[in-house]
Design an enzyme around this catalytic site. Sequence first.
Site, mmCIF file in Angstrom:
data_model
loop_
_atom_site.group_PDB
_atom_site.id
_atom_site.type_symbol
_atom_site.label_atom_id
_atom_site.label_comp_id
_atom_site.label_asym_id
_atom_site.label_seq_id
_atom_site.Cartn_x
_atom_site.Cartn_y
_atom_site.Cartn_z
ATOM 1 N N ASP A 1 0.830 -1.207 0.000
ATOM 2 C CA ASP A 1 0.000 0.000 0.000
ATOM 3 C C ASP A 1 0.866 1.259 0.000
ATOM 4 O OD1 ASP A 1 -2.372 1.757 0.553
ATOM 5 O OD2 ASP A 1 -3.304 -0.179 0.918
ATOM 6 N N HIS B 1 -4.173 6.051 2.899
ATOM 7 C CA HIS B 1 -4.732 4.805 2.366
ATOM 8 C C HIS B 1 -4.123 3.587 3.059
ATOM 9 C CE1 HIS B 1 -5.657 1.738 -0.776
ATOM 10 N NE2 HIS B 1 -6.710 2.496 -1.013
ATOM 11 N N SER C 1 -11.133 -0.911 -1.644
ATOM 12 C CA SER C 1 -9.900 -0.854 -0.858
ATOM 13 C C SER C 1 -10.181 -1.108 0.614
ATOM 14 C CB SER C 1 -9.226 0.520 -0.998
ATOM 15 O OG SER C 1 -8.586 0.652 -2.232
#
Length: 757
Positions: free
Chosen positions: A139, A211, A536
């Site tokens: 990520d 994220h 996600s």
Amino acid sequence: MFLITHWLLLALYAKGESSTTYIVHMDKSLMPQVFERHHDWYKSIIHSINLATVNESSNSKKTKKLVYTYNHAMHGFSAVLSLYELETLKNTHGFVTAYPDRSATIDTTHTFEFLSLDSPNGLWHASNFGEDVIVGVIDSGVWPESESFKDDGMTKRIPSKWKGTCESGQDFNTSMCNFKLIGARYFNKGVIAAKPNVTISMNSPRDTQGHGSHTSSTVGGNYVNDVSFFGYAKGVARGIAPRARLAMYKVLWDEGHQASDVLAGMDLAIADGVDVISISMGFNNVPLYEDPVAIASFAAMEKGVLVSSSAGNEGPKLGTLHNGIPWALTVAAGTVDRAFESLVLGNGQTIIGWALFPAENAILENYPLIYNKTISACNSVELLTQVAGQGIVICDALESVSVLNQTRFITLASVIGAVFISDDPVLIELGHLHSPSIVISPKDGPYVIKYAKNAKNNNPFASIKFQQTFVGIKPAPAAAFYTSRGPSPSYPGVLKPDIMAPGTNVLAAFIPKVPSATIGTNVFLWSNYNLLSGTSMACPHASGVAALLKATHQDWSVAAIRSALITTANPLDNTQNPIRDNGKPFQHASPLAIGAGQIDPNRATDPGLIYDATPQDYVNLLCALGYTQNQILTITRSRSYNCANPSFDLNYPSFIAFYGNKTRSVMQKFERTVTNVGNGAATYRAKVSNPKGFVVTVLPETLEFGFKHEKKSYTLVIKYKRLRKKEEDVSFGDIVWVEDGGAHTVRSPIVVAPNFV
């Protein structure tokens, strides 16, 4: 003539031609014995190409550096090459194939309860909360100071299989890792090669986007008390596997997302000894033999490492899914049974709605409720400004004006408060309101308007209650409108996605350097925890459950874990009706949107039967697809596999068949083998729900097992006829193997779709 033209082109390529990063696959079995390491061999190849280039053209650069060498996810390297150098490389001993580097697409305080993980007899306790399972997250990095990554309560002994490390870098030192966050690495050579003049803004494993911190804390974040998003979703945050170890592999950068970096991260994750890889990104419109996630996940699968991946956010159109990889887990996103805020009318009636106005301690109490047809379109700042200070404005639901535009006009006009009437999933699933407002359902809209128009003394008023959270909302879950749908463009013959997991408004760790909310047009707010939506967010839920299963069933293969998740998934919502599709209002969601259904962790730990598969089984599929030997070699890295038994019929726990536009009738046959993983002897009987317009037969209809781990096979046949010339519907049903006595039910979805998708 052809040879003259060919060499003329090569000569032109050598003169000042721009270079590109290529991912190069090599046959490691052909490495000359003079080299002790694969890295030395690849370095020698590049050196030889440099010499050839220098001899060919004085304009060529005299040095070319390797970007990465790979040894676990694939065999080969990435390097910056001109077209001439690439042509030279193709003549090198051991060369398999090469293709350009490409860009990746990036696709909780309550979700653990929604998944019933808090059951005293469930998977959490059976797995000891995922203790000592290692999850590698591919990520954008990690924010190590987050409370979610503290190691309170973790055992002080890292599993001996762990071979990874904690890399220091900009604003990140090795002491930031601990017994929870046991590893952190970063990979940006691919970005630098693609953009030679780039300046990396944060050259370390530290997260600059939020994220990676969000996904990794969703997988395995530690317990954190009193977490909320500006007062919403308040409670104790924890990951799905709160006692699992985490390792971050940063491959996503503000400056770019390159396949070569993704491969490097997955390559080392496999080498480091992770048990599960969670990757919430993918590559669109690439074949399996050029897809970094597919290539790396095959190597992971061989070593017993499950790769959990996101389906993508390109829904609701069919055929938009990425990561449709037969040997990986593909996860779709669903909604959660949670709503925020309420509208309290002057007559005492309370209406639950949705909004996330982020001002803590906001109060909007007993204001006049205004419904005026002159302004109710809420599409004029000038008109709205005239009533901005008078009270709470009701905005009509109109086809001619989107609710997103209405929210924008209300914000620009600085209206005290507003009531939007909408069930637009774009707003409800992805939007945050920037003004003190609320969204209510169209079924409640007429009642509110009637109250505003007809209240006694013509003095209607209302209050909007902020920082409220309501759970148990029905119906839920639903397929998120944005979740990408199958069939998989890379290979439609395996039904994808596999399962659905919570993906809408998931609360998890965030970074305090990126705004997470806005008030008005220019007030930006920061939070250590954020509500985000997307596949996600769904993927790490499944990754966490896979980690729990890994802790409980250490001997299960990747295919066995995936099978358990699929055959125990729930196709019903909390009203016990089929899950609905927010991308197609009022329709039931097909398996092309939700796979087998909502993930059910507690049932997955004891599935009764599993559909297993070996690496050779997947190779048989690749052979049937007509892949060349080199294309297969890019995925398998080894010539030990063979194409003696090519077969499209993979032993997968779901079924998908297609019909053509000109086909009047078709019969498709599937062979499946199931393994008894129950406690002993058992008898299962087939129960079939036929897809509309089609007939499914199963032989035999009864499977009798005498002992644990015994295998039995059956045949499933789909017969169907096209009833109308223009029929384009997707039909679906299922086969459920029901154990005598009701201890286990093993369900597989069945889909029949037109091949135009």
